[in-house]
Design a protein around this motif. Structure first.
Motif, PDB file in Angstrom:
ATOM      1  N   VAL A   1       0.838  -1.190   0.000  1.00 47.80           N
ATOM      2  CA  VAL A   1       0.000   0.000   0.000  1.00 47.80           C
ATOM      3  C   VAL A   1       0.872   1.237   0.000  1.00 47.80           C
ATOM      4  CG1 VAL A   1      -1.744   1.278   1.262  1.00 47.80           C
ATOM      5  CG2 VAL A   1      -1.852  -1.211   1.165  1.00 47.80           C
ATOM      6  N   ASP A   2       0.558   2.162  -0.930  1.00 45.78           N
ATOM      7  CA  ASP A   2       1.195   3.473  -0.957  1.00 45.78           C
ATOM      8  C   ASP A   2       0.251   4.471  -0.303  1.00 45.78           C
ATOM      9  OD1 ASP A   2       3.236   5.462  -2.169  1.00 45.78           O
ATOM     10  OD2 ASP A   2       1.284   6.172  -2.899  1.00 45.78           O
ATOM     11  N   MET A   3       0.781   5.372   0.518  1.00 42.12           N
ATOM     12  CA  MET A   3      -0.077   6.283   1.286  1.00 42.12           C
ATOM     13  C   MET A   3      -0.874   7.212   0.383  1.00 42.12           C
ATOM     14  SD  MET A   3      -1.128   6.818   4.236  1.00 42.12           S
ATOM     15  CE  MET A   3      -2.479   7.930   4.606  1.00 42.12           C
ATOM     16  N   ASP A   4      -0.263   7.700  -0.676  1.00 41.28           N
ATOM     17  CA  ASP A   4      -1.002   8.586  -1.580  1.00 41.28           C
ATOM     18  C   ASP A   4      -2.159   7.840  -2.239  1.00 41.28           C
ATOM     19  OD1 ASP A   4       0.656  10.696  -1.010  1.00 41.28           O
ATOM     20  OD2 ASP A   4       2.023  10.291  -2.681  1.00 41.28           O
ATOM     21  N   THR A   5      -1.910   6.598  -2.669  1.00 43.40           N
ATOM     22  CA  THR A   5      -2.984   5.799  -3.271  1.00 43.40           C
ATOM     23  C   THR A   5      -4.096   5.540  -2.267  1.00 43.40           C
ATOM     24  OG1 THR A   5      -1.370   4.721  -4.706  1.00 43.40           O
ATOM     25  CG2 THR A   5      -3.501   3.645  -4.472  1.00 43.40           C
ATOM     26  N   LEU A   6      -3.716   5.208  -1.016  1.00 44.99           N
ATOM     27  CA  LEU A   6      -4.718   4.971   0.024  1.00 44.99           C
ATOM     28  C   LEU A   6      -5.569   6.217   0.250  1.00 44.99           C
ATOM     29  CD1 LEU A   6      -5.973   3.264   2.255  1.00 44.99           C
ATOM     30  CD2 LEU A   6      -4.100   3.961   3.769  1.00 44.99           C
ATOM     31  N   ALA A   7      -4.930   7.399   0.247  1.00 43.76           N
ATOM     32  CA  ALA A   7      -5.676   8.641   0.466  1.00 43.76           C
ATOM     33  C   ALA A   7      -6.679   8.887  -0.653  1.00 43.76           C
ATOM     34  CB  ALA A   7      -4.705   9.820   0.580  1.00 43.76           C
ATOM     35  N   CYS A   8      -6.260   8.617  -1.898  1.00 40.71           N
ATOM     36  CA  CYS A   8      -7.174   8.802  -3.035  1.00 40.71           C
ATOM     37  C   CYS A   8      -8.391   7.882  -2.912  1.00 40.71           C
ATOM     38  CB  CYS A   8      -6.443   8.538  -4.343  1.00 40.71           C
ATOM     39  SG  CYS A   8      -5.222   9.783  -4.777  1.00 40.71           S
ATOM     40  N   VAL A   9      -8.153   6.595  -2.586  1.00 39.26           N
ATOM     41  CA  VAL A   9      -9.259   5.649  -2.485  1.00 39.26           C
ATOM     42  C   VAL A   9     -10.182   6.024  -1.339  1.00 39.26           C
ATOM     43  CG1 VAL A   9      -9.846   3.231  -2.046  1.00 39.26           C
ATOM     44  CG2 VAL A   9      -7.916   3.800  -3.534  1.00 39.26           C
ATOM     45  N   VAL A  10      -9.620   6.420  -0.196  1.00 40.80           N
ATOM     46  CA  VAL A  10     -10.454   6.837   0.950  1.00 40.80           C
ATOM     47  C   VAL A  10     -11.308   8.036   0.565  1.00 40.80           C
ATOM     48  CG1 VAL A  10     -10.388   7.829   3.271  1.00 40.80           C
ATOM     49  CG2 VAL A  10      -8.931   5.877   2.696  1.00 40.80           C
ATOM     50  N   ALA A  11     -10.709   9.010  -0.135  1.00 44.04           N
ATOM     51  CA  ALA A  11     -11.474  10.197  -0.542  1.00 44.04           C
ATOM     52  C   ALA A  11     -12.625   9.820  -1.465  1.00 44.04           C
ATOM     53  CB  ALA A  11     -10.545  11.195  -1.233  1.00 44.04           C
ATOM     54  N   GLU A  12     -12.374   8.935  -2.434  1.00 42.49           N
ATOM     55  CA  GLU A  12     -13.431   8.531  -3.359  1.00 42.49           C
ATOM     56  C   GLU A  12     -14.542   7.784  -2.638  1.00 42.49           C
ATOM     57  OE1 GLU A  12     -11.662   6.278  -6.430  1.00 42.49           O
ATOM     58  OE2 GLU A  12     -10.500   7.949  -7.255  1.00 42.49           O
ATOM     59  N   VAL A  13     -14.171   6.875  -1.717  1.00 40.60           N
ATOM     60  CA  VAL A  13     -15.176   6.095  -0.995  1.00 40.60           C
ATOM     61  C   VAL A  13     -16.016   6.991  -0.093  1.00 40.60           C
ATOM     62  CG1 VAL A  13     -15.467   4.334   0.790  1.00 40.60           C
ATOM     63  CG2 VAL A  13     -13.910   3.929  -1.116  1.00 40.60           C
ATOM     64  N   LEU A  14     -15.390   7.926   0.597  1.00 37.12           N
ATOM     65  CA  LEU A  14     -16.140   8.823   1.482  1.00 37.12           C
ATOM     66  C   LEU A  14     -17.059   9.747   0.694  1.00 37.12           C
ATOM     67  CD1 LEU A  14     -13.424   9.760   4.133  1.00 37.12           C
ATOM     68  CD2 LEU A  14     -15.408   8.267   4.431  1.00 37.12           C
ATOM     69  N   GLN A  15     -16.673  10.071  -0.540  1.00 39.57           N
ATOM     70  CA  GLN A  15     -17.542  10.897  -1.373  1.00 39.57           C
ATOM     71  C   GLN A  15     -18.791  10.128  -1.796  1.00 39.57           C
ATOM     72  OE1 GLN A  15     -15.661  12.371  -4.901  1.00 39.57           O
ATOM     73  NE2 GLN A  15     -17.258  13.858  -5.333  1.00 39.57           N
ATOM     74  N   ARG A  16     -18.619   8.803  -2.086  1.00 37.57           N
ATOM     75  CA  ARG A  16     -19.768   7.993  -2.474  1.00 37.57           C
ATOM     76  C   ARG A  16     -20.617   7.585  -1.283  1.00 37.57           C
ATOM     77  NH1 ARG A  16     -15.747   5.101  -5.447  1.00 37.57           N
ATOM     78  NH2 ARG A  16     -16.003   3.335  -4.026  1.00 37.57           N
ATOM     79  N   ARG A  17     -19.948   7.255  -0.147  1.00 35.66           N
ATOM     80  CA  ARG A  17     -20.656   6.778   1.044  1.00 35.66           C
ATOM     81  C   ARG A  17     -20.079   7.536   2.251  1.00 35.66           C
ATOM     82  NH1 ARG A  17     -23.068   1.512   2.168  1.00 35.66           N
ATOM     83  NH2 ARG A  17     -22.045   0.599   0.336  1.00 35.66           N
ATOM     84  N   PRO A  18     -20.695   8.643   2.618  1.00 36.17           N
ATOM     85  CA  PRO A  18     -20.105   9.517   3.652  1.00 36.17           C
ATOM     86  C   PRO A  18     -19.823   8.822   4.975  1.00 36.17           C
ATOM     87  CG  PRO A  18     -21.937  10.597   2.565  1.00 36.17           C
ATOM     88  CD  PRO A  18     -21.944   9.170   2.110  1.00 36.17           C
ATOM     89  N   GLY A  19     -20.478   7.714   5.278  1.00 32.23           N
ATOM     90  CA  GLY A  19     -20.239   7.032   6.546  1.00 32.23           C
ATOM     91  C   GLY A  19     -20.885   7.764   7.716  1.00 32.23           C
ATOM     92  N   ARG A  20     -20.253   7.726   8.917  1.00 32.13           N
ATOM     93  CA  ARG A  20     -20.865   8.345  10.089  1.00 32.13           C
ATOM     94  C   ARG A  20     -20.745   9.856  10.014  1.00 32.13           C
ATOM     95  NH1 ARG A  20     -17.473   9.739  14.530  1.00 32.13           N
ATOM     96  NH2 ARG A  20     -15.243   9.543  14.029  1.00 32.13           N
ATOM     97  N   GLN A  21     -21.620  10.564  10.689  1.00 29.92           N
ATOM     98  CA  GLN A  21     -21.577  12.018  10.745  1.00 29.92           C
ATOM     99  C   GLN A  21     -20.461  12.460  11.686  1.00 29.92           C
ATOM    100  OE1 GLN A  21     -23.463  14.006   8.870  1.00 29.92           O
ATOM    101  NE2 GLN A  21     -24.326  12.181   7.916  1.00 29.92           N
ATOM    102  N   ARG A  22     -19.703  13.420  11.242  1.00 29.06           N
ATOM    103  CA  ARG A  22     -18.581  13.903  12.062  1.00 29.06           C
ATOM    104  C   ARG A  22     -19.024  15.080  12.909  1.00 29.06           C
ATOM    105  NH1 ARG A  22     -13.309  14.766   8.616  1.00 29.06           N
ATOM    106  NH2 ARG A  22     -12.500  14.813  10.713  1.00 29.06           N
TER     107      ARG A  22
END
Length: 807
Positions: free
Chosen positions: A786-807
């Motif tokens: 896992v590369d950190m930049d790649t992980l950040a991109c995937v996390v950003a895309e997933v959170l945009q599609r499925r926001p998850g819990r309210q912050r």
């Protein structure tokens, strides 16, 4: 005083005037009476005229029609007057009338114009029109005066006559016999097509009519024929005989009949000569005999056995090849039923009976079947049968002709081939399983290794230590790339590589390629350039990842084999692209060492390099160009290259891209710290090193991480508290990642936790793995290491599609 009478002159003039007026009124009354009588007469003639009459105003509207017009078309006067003439025409004639009516008014006359009018009951009436334009004293248009005649019946009669003549002509010309009418002196008054062809060698009847027999036959034959014509006419006696005539078309035999007739309106005495050309029949008989001889030869020498079955069962023909295939001689089987001796393998009798039945009942004219047969010696063979049914005029089956081939060897070869295919598929499956396992086993420790190195690089290091870490990461990245190349080649060979179609920016992809390879460029001192055609569209639709993979391979190779000079990337829009499609030509050129001609043919083969043997100056497994060629092919393009030793090499490949229909949406590149900071992550990972590496990387960028070692612990942790993202390894003890993800989506961690984003972070990187994880309910996938930049991109895309819990 004598009285006197004085008359006033004015009175006398007035009296004369009154008398004149009375005379004029009398004359006018007489003229009006006469005009009324003439008008009445004209109206009677108008109403009773046998021809239809109509009058139109300047706009084509009806002013008047007579009874013949109404009778011909079935309307009443009230249904016609005031209507436009176009309303009584078929649709296809209405525009024609509107266009030509002004021309009629300008010309002033039409004669014999034919078109159709629509009867009130809807059927068309064919009429012939004659008309003139009525004008006033000053020459201005006043009205039209047109008469028409219903010519439907006449046209039908003419058509019937033409059809009768055509039928007569077709019948005469379709006759097998030559038919001609000849005067006693040998002049042809009529010939049909057959006679003209025989006489003139292929010319039409008009080329013969009016000419003499002397023009077509030698003098002695012509004189003999004319003597026969005169004899038939004079004696009024028919003549029937066979005659051989040498004509322009060659020597021919005819069965000739001559009859005395009177021809034409003048009833001229002539001869009707009918000749049946028996030359073709004699030639056909000879050809038939030759054909039978040839057929017998082919049957006797055919590589297939030929068998004829009368009524589908009784054998009437059994060729020598059939004897060789089955071991039975013709004498042993002719006249027998195929069920009278063991010919068909017992277990195949039902299928054979069905096959023959379909031919006998007419459901199929022919078929091809395979079944087992028994030879005379009892051995079983596999045969292929080609069967066709012969039927009589009533459709009943007369016989079945079968051609049979012994395909036992082919059957055995196919069985061996099927077994070999099964073995190959099993081997291929085993190879895929091995690669999947090896991928997982290599990626897991590699993920921990590179993760720890990334963590170490983030600490404060001396310059020499940072260099050591960078070199170690570069080696790990190279090992990862080699592993990916091997897996990609395996996927392509197995037909499991899929090309996606997503919008992307060409400029951004090329910029990323340059940025990625700039360190290698700076290290070698070779300039890396990129030129984009301004005509290129900003956004295209295709597989950006695979395009980038091809470019990285080609540019990386170019930098590897170039000691000085430059490496340049060109991207040019090709002009021959279709609407909605843009074909782009990419070129990677270098000023390197070049490639020997003898190596160019092997360059795109797997595990092949330009340099071979122990003295290898460049690293690599030789997979890059092979994968490039196959990826470009999968994307619908082609790749080629040109090279000159010590001058450089250029690789060219073109790919068709779809063009988006709408404007592109901006997608800013996420920064790891901005994406991860403040987010709460649940990391499920059984490998201790990978667990530490991933958690420390997330924490260094501001993330809050809780770690567990299997899927069961992940479910328990998620029940206890919410998380923004779950990072889920797949291969874990107790409960693996796929089962854990499915349990979360079923609500086993709580209904309010069902929508928690889940990202697979796994060493499984074979074709189909990502799809399996997404089908299990995961939101995305990251392959280890896992590369950190790649992980950040995937996390950003997933959170945009499925926001998850309210912050």
């Amino acid at each position: 005083m004598t009285g006197s009478t004085h008359t006033d002159p004015r009175d006398a003039a007035l009296a004369a005037c009154h008398r004149r007026i009375a005379q004029l009124e009398a004359r006018l009354a007489a003229r009006e009476t006469q005009q009324q009588q003439e008008t009445l007469k004209f109206q009677k003639l108008f109403e009773n005229a046998p021809l239809g009459y109509q009058s139109l105003d300047e706009h084509g509207n009806f002013l008047e029609v007579n009874q013949a017009w109404l009778t011909a078309l079935g309307y009443t006067r009230a249904e016609v007057l005031g209507k436009n003439f176009a309303e009584f025409l078929p649709l296809e004639w209405q525009d024609h009338f509107r266009q030509n009516f002004p021309r009629f008014k300008a010309l002033g006359e039409i004669l014999g114009v034919e078109f159709e009018l629509i009867h009130k009951d809807g059927h068309p009436v064919l009429v012939a029109f004659n008309g003139r334009i009525g004008r006033d004293a000053e020459g201005r248009f006043k009205q039209t005066h047109c008469i028409f005649e219903d010519i439907s019946e006449r046209r039908c009669a003419e058509e019937a006559l033409r059809e009768s003549e055509e039928r007569y002509r077709q019948v005469i010309n379709a006759m097998r016999e030559t038919l001609s009418v000849i005067t006693p002196d040998g002049t042809f008054l009529f010939v049909n097509d057959k006679a003209a062809c025989n006489l003139s060698g292929g010319q039409p009847p008009e080329a013969v009519t009016g000419r003499n027999i002397r023009d077509f036959a030698p003098p002695e034959h012509a004189q003999a024929l004319m003597a026969q014509y005169r004899e038939v006419v004079e004696t009024q006696t028919p003549r029937i005989r066979e005659v051989c005539v040498r004509m322009a078309a060659g020597e021919q035999w005819f069965h000739n009949t001559m009859l005395p007739i009177r021809y034409g309106r003048a009833q001229q005495p002539c001869v009707l000569s009918m000749s049946l050309d028996i030359t073709d029949r004699k030639q056909a008989q000879l050809a038939l005999q030759h054909a039978l001889d040839r057929l017998s030869f082919h049957v006797e020498n055919s590589p297939l056995g030929v068998i004829e079955w009368e009524n589908g069962r009784t054998i009437t023909l059994w060729s020598p090849r059939a004897e060789a295939i089955f071991g039975w001689t013709a004498d042993e089987v002719l006249g027998k039923n195929w069920g009278d001796f063991l010919l068909v393998y017992p277990e195949d009798e039902q299928s054979v009976t069905q096959s023959i039945g379909s031919l006998l009942n007419g459901s199929t004219p022919c078929n091809i079947t395979q079944n087992r047969n028994v030879r005379k010696d009892g051995s079983v063979i596999h045969c292929q049968w080609y069967n066709s049914a012969q039927r009589d005029a009533t459709g009943n089956t007369v016989s079945i002709l079968s051609q049979v081939d012994d395909v036992t060897a082919l059957h055995e070869a196919l069985a061996n081939l099927a077994a070999a295919r099964e073995q190959a598929e099993a081997a291929n499956w085993a190879k895929s399983e091995f690669l999947a396992n090896m991928s997982h086993e290599i990626r897991t420790p590699l993920n921990g290794l590179l993760g720890m190195l990334q963590l170490l690089r983030a600490d404060a290091l001396r310059d020499d230590q940072r260099e050591y870490v960078d070199l170690a990461i570069a080696s790990g990245t190279r090992l990862t790339r080699l592993l990916s190349d091997i897996l990609d080649l395996s996927q392509i060979e197995a037909g499991k590589m899929h090309i996606v179609a997503e919008p992307f920016t060409l400029q951004e992809i090329l910029h990323q390629v340059v940025e990625l390879l700039l360190p290698a460029s700076h290290q070698s001192g070779v300039a890396l350039k990129c030129h984009l055609d301004p005509a290129l569209p900003p956004v295209v639709i295709g597989d950006a990842c695979r395009l980038q993979q091809v470019l990285i391979n080609l540019v990386g190779n170019a930098l590897k084999y170039t000691a000085q000079g430059h490496v340049t990337i060109h991207a040019v829009a090709l002009p021959d692209s279709r609407p909605g499609l843009q074909r782009v030509l990419f070129t990677v050129e270098d000023t390197g060492c070049g490639i020997p001609d003898q190596m160019i043919g092997q360059l795109f083969e797997p595990f092949s390099q330009a340099a071979q043997g122990y003295q290898r100056t460049h690293q690599g497994a030789g997979l890059g160009l092979s994968i490039c060629k196959r990826l470009v092919g999968l994307m619908g393009g082609g790749i080629s290259m040109e090279s000159e030793l010590n001058r450089g090499t250029s690789f060219h490949f073109s790919i068709p891209f779809l063009l988006p229909k709408g404007p592109p949406a901006d997608c800013p590149e996420p920064r790891p710290a901005a994406v991860v900071a403040g987010r709460k992550f649940l990391l499920a990972e059984d490998d201790a090193v990978s667990r530490v590496a991933a958690s420390r990387m997330l924490e260094k960028h501001g993330g809050v991480v809780r770690t567990v070692e299997n899927g069961r612990q992940a479910l328990d942790a998620l029940r206890g508290e919410p998380f923004d993202v779950v990072l889920m390894d797949v291969q874990m003890p107790v409960l693996h990642g796929v089962e854990a993800a499915q349990a979360i989506r079923r609500g086993e961690a709580g209904e309010d936790r069902r929508g928690t984003p889940i990202i697979a972070m796994t060493a499984y990187a074979m074709a189909g793995d990502k799809e399996a994880f997404l089908d299990a309910g995961m939101d995305d996938y990251i392959a280890k290491p896992v590369d950190m930049d790649t992980l950040a991109c995937v996390v950003a895309e997933v959170l945009q599609r499925r926001p998850g819990r309210q912050r």
